[in-house]
Design an enzyme around this catalytic site. Structure first.
Site, PDB file in Angstrom:
ATOM      1  CG  HIS A  93      13.441  17.922  -7.301  1.00 51.47           C
ATOM      2  ND1 HIS A  93      14.046  17.508  -6.051  1.00 51.47           N
ATOM      3  CD2 HIS A  93      13.281  16.785  -7.594  1.00 51.47           C
ATOM      4  CE1 HIS A  93      13.423  16.419  -5.483  1.00 51.47           C
ATOM      5  NE2 HIS A  93      13.260  16.076  -5.984  1.00 51.47           N
ATOM      6  CD  GLU A  94      11.643  16.659 -11.087  1.00 48.29           C
ATOM      7  OE1 GLU A  94      11.918  15.167 -11.056  1.00 48.29           O
ATOM      8  OE2 GLU A  94      10.774  16.511 -10.473  1.00 48.29           O
ATOM      9  CD  GLU A 140      11.868  12.459  -4.622  1.00 46.41           C
ATOM     10  OE1 GLU A 140      12.287  13.619  -4.859  1.00 46.41           O
ATOM     11  OE2 GLU A 140      11.385  11.236  -5.942  1.00 46.41           O
TER      12      GLU A 140
END
Length: 820
Positions: free
Chosen positions: A479-480, A502
């Site tokens: 995700h990061e 996001e």
């Protein structure tokens, strides 16, 4: 000028007048003092006039106005004189458990309003003032407005860039033989517009200019949200000095950084993604349109490691008296809000030899990947871009380092270190060129309020991702990493469109993680992604039921999205609302929109487009329509069906609640295989729970299947729907799946079960979670208090007492409201 907002509830103001003037580069020169919990020093800002400075000069008649109609007052500088030298001294103290650092000062106990406090005597600035709303001299002067909060500003001065040796090469006009404002501004203009190929020379001259003497102090004043600066007689942004130096210090209670202790009990300080961003770390232009580069020199005690958003893997330069200096720089323009720093006793975690096969070598491209090697000029402003570098485009794994407190070395070796290379390689295989040349990963202290945060060249991860198997660590890391493309290299022009960051990262984390698990068959990867969609569907339904409707809209400003005032200032809707920190609607609805588009177009078509989109828009800011319009223009007409920008706005982005297309899909879709397996296990547990304490001997024992971590989460969520589970069932659950040893997502649901059914023998698991998993524990405090059980309420209050001093401020305020 002072906007009366309640910092705990309202929208976030972006005050900088970016339409008139833009910061192009920051040079920070800072000392970190752990004893006084202050960061102090100077910041030099290099400007270019903005697009609208001709139309509106930014006079104080327009900008210097407060709601209470009180006149703004400015510091009147002393007459121009020889430059004031930096009188900071290096402390000779060696106490404080070896944490003495370069610098001085005791803990700042000054007020919280961001004004001058008692600093005028220390800075030597005259206290004479004049009122900017009168017709006195300077009433039509240009006013520079910077975003600023919780800072003590000591002095502002113009920098004499013409005094830098060799700088005369930037003076093209033979008429400008006398040093003047025009000459200095011409020098800065030539410097900030140097070609990308001369970036090293540019950084050297920026550094030289930052050390140049001052040539006159400037008038300034502060209010709650801004720093306002003027020069008498400078009536437009063109006339205003293009290089200024600000002397300032942070405050211990400043909201951009947190002073705390790491897991080994040693002091540290870091930026933790505050709702007010970096304006309490340095005066800056916060609006995302203010894309800038930066370089920073940070001094701290030699026992500390300084990590920062920077292209270089900095090494310390030893200074006198036990101090060290660290220098970082960035040549890719980005919003100031992305700047990140962490100073602590971090230890670099080295992987075991031959832990992972080296994938960094170039290789032949598969047909599905060949389409993301584009040739052509990039669409962004000029900078040394990796997308134009042939060796960078084939670099699957960028150089990376992992840092953590030494007490977490074992956990990092077991999980994180071995995951970084395959996750980086997977991201490259899906999106192509890594936008950033290197990556540091830091395990931050326990009070970090989320599972992760991405910034240029550095990722913060919560210690919560290190527990259990590798699943949670791998998915969060993916995700990061995805934010390198969506959120950093490509940013939202309007911060209310958070889904552009996001939503993309949430959708891509599944794709990256499936690719990173090299042994995973395609049908297994598909099943895992369907299971994840099932979990997120449950979460979205719960969020929609329990959150205000106005905070469920992904594009709340609708047709006004991206609009700013004539000066460039704007307001971020719900930017300071404490509830927003704990909401996931932008993650979830954004994820389901992108999943819907990928399913509608087919994965091959969608990801081929996504690679093209990344190449087109990297280094730029976008709005929702930029993505959607390019998507529809680049897909075959037969695949568009009834898709249009207007329909997507209506169904997905501008309405609250569950989007209708998603509602129809979930109602029509069959349960995936992994979810069906969970449903079968749930039935077994329901039967176990119904059995009497004394059973007939012939009755067969239930045989439970081994479940994946996400299956365990779904199992526990289903069991939370049961009205009662007896202690024997809960004990059996705990032993069957070893729940206290699972990852934080599983343990969170386990703790919910413990609280709901008052399973007293496992209260220790709840206490451990509230103390060690603060990123996820806020919700549990509410559950403990709502139970109205004295013992559970005692658990909540005891844990809060143990953690409140270190807890992130917004989280602590929310929990305190629950408890008291």
């Amino acid at each position: 000028m002072d906007i009366k907002l309640d910092p705990s509830r309202d929208d976030l103001p972006l005050m900088a007048n970016t339409s008139h003037i833009l910061v192009k580069h920051y040079v920070l020169d800072l000392d970190v003092d752990f004893e006084s919990q202050i960061i102090e020093g100077t910041i030099v800002l290099f400007f270019e006039p903005g697009d609208r400075f001709e139309k509106q000069s930014g006079s104080t008649k327009d900008t210097c106005r407060s709601e209470s109609n009180e006149a703004c007052s400015f510091r009147m500088p002393a007459p121009c004189q020889s430059p004031v030298t930096d009188t900071r001294t290096f402390s000779s103290k060696t106490g404080y458990n070896d944490f003495a650092i370069c610098g001085k000062g005791e803990k700042d106990t000054s007020g919280k309003d961001g004004n001058h406090d008692n600093l005028e005597q220390a800075s030597g600035i005259s206290s004479s003032k004049y009122r900017c709303d009168t017709g006195n001299h300077g009433s039509e002067d240009f006013l520079l407005v910077l975003d600023c909060c919780d800072l003590s500003v000591l002095k502002v001065e113009e920098v004499d860039v013409a005094a830098v040796p060799g700088i005369d090469k930037f003076t093209r006009s033979p008429k400008l033989t006398v040093v003047s404002e025009e000459l200095r501004n011409q020098i800065v203009h030539e410097l900030v517009t140097l070609p990308a190929g001369r970036w090293r020379e540019q950084l050297d001259y920026y550094a030289g200019c930052s050390q140049a003497p001052g040539c006159g102090e400037l008038l300034f004043d502060t209010d709650t949200w801004s720093l306002q600066i003027r020069k008498t007689g400078a009536q437009t942004a063109t006339d205003f000095p293009h290089a200024i130096r600000i002397w300032y210090s942070t405050k211990p209670q400043g909201r951009s950084v947190t002073w705390t202790s790491d897991q080994s009990g040693r002091p540290c300080v870091y930026t933790m993604g505050s709702p007010i961003n970096n304006r309490a770390l340095f005066p800056c232009q916060e609006p995302p349109v203010a894309m800038s580069t930066w370089q920073a020199t940070v001094r701290a005690a030699a026992s500390f490691v300084v990590l920062m958003s920077g292209e270089n893997s900095a090494k310390p330069t030893q200074l006198r008296e036990g101090c060290a200096s660290w220098h970082y720089y960035v040549t890719m323009p980005m919003p100031a809000s992305t700047f990140t720093i962490a100073v602590g006793s971090w230890t670099e975690m080295k992987p075991e030899p031959c832990l992972f096969k080296d994938l960094a070598a170039e290789r032949a491209l598969s047909p599905s990947e060949a389409d993301f090697r584009y040739v052509g000029v990039c669409g962004h402003t000029e900078y040394p871009c990796r997308f134009q570098n042939p060796s960078a485009t084939t670099q699957e794994i960028v150089p990376h380092r992992v840092f953590a407190p030494v007490c977490l070395q074992g956990a990092c070796q077991e999980t994180l270190l071995q995951l970084v290379p395959p996750c980086l390689s997977a991201a490259h295989s899906i999106l192509g060129t890594h936008p950033f040349s290197r990556l540091d990963i830091l395990i931050v202290p326990a009070n970090f309020p989320s599972l992760g945060m991405a910034s240029p060249h550095i990722i913060f991860l919560s210690q919560s991702v290190l527990t259990g198997a590798s699943h949670l660590c791998g998915t969060r890391l993916c995700h990061e990493i995805a934010h390198a493309w969506f959120g950093l290299a490509i940013g939202a022009r309007d911060w209310t469109e958070e889904w552009l960051s996001e939503g993309f990262a949430t959708h891509l984390e599944d794709v990256f993680w499936a690719e990173a698990q090299q042994q995973l068959a395609p049908h297994e990867a598909q099943e895992q992604q369907e299971l994840k969609a099932c979990l997120r569907w449950c979460r979205l339904q719960d969020e929609v039921r329990n959150s205000p409707e106005e905070m469920q809209v992904l594009r709340p400003n609708k047709e006004k999205t991206g609009h700013v005032s004539d000066s460039g200032s704007s307001v971020i809707k719900h930017g300071l609302n404490p509830e927003k920190v704990f909401m996931q609607v932008h993650y979830l609805k954004g994820y389901f929109l992108l999943r819907f588009l990928a399913q509608t177009l087919g994965d091959d078509t969608y990801f081929a487009f996504l690679r093209k989109f990344v190449h087109t828009f990297h280094g730029q800011l976008i709005l929702s329509q930029d993505f959607l319009q390019m998507l529809l223009e680049n897909i075959p007409e037969e695949k568009r069906l009834e898709l249009s920008v207007e329909n997507i706005f209506r169904d997905w982005l501008e309405s609250s609640g569950i989007p209708q297309p998603l509602q129809r899909e979930r109602q029509a879709g069959a349960e995936c295989g992994l979810a069906r397996q969970v449903s079968a296990e749930v039935e077994k547990w329901i039967r176990v729970n119904r059995r009497p304490r004394k059973r007939k001997r012939r009755e067969a024992e239930e045989v439970f299947e081994k479940l994946l971590p996400d299956q365990l989460v779904l199992l526990l969520e289903h069991l939370l729907e049961q009205k009662t589970l007896n202690p024997r069932t809960l004990q059996s659950l705990e032993r069957t799946y070893h729940l206290p040893q699972q990852d934080a997502e599983v343990r969170h649901r386990w703790c919910e079960l413990i609280v709901k059914h008052r399973y007293t023998r496992a209260y220790k698991d709840v206490e451990r979670f509230l103390q060690e998993d603060q990123a996820m524990g806020v919700y549990l405090y509410g559950e403990l208090m709502l139970s109205e059980d004295p013992r559970q309420q005692q658990v909540a209050r005891r844990c809060f007492e143990l953690t409140k001093e270190q807890m992130e401020r917004s989280s602590a305020e929310v929990v305190a409201e629950m408890l008291f």
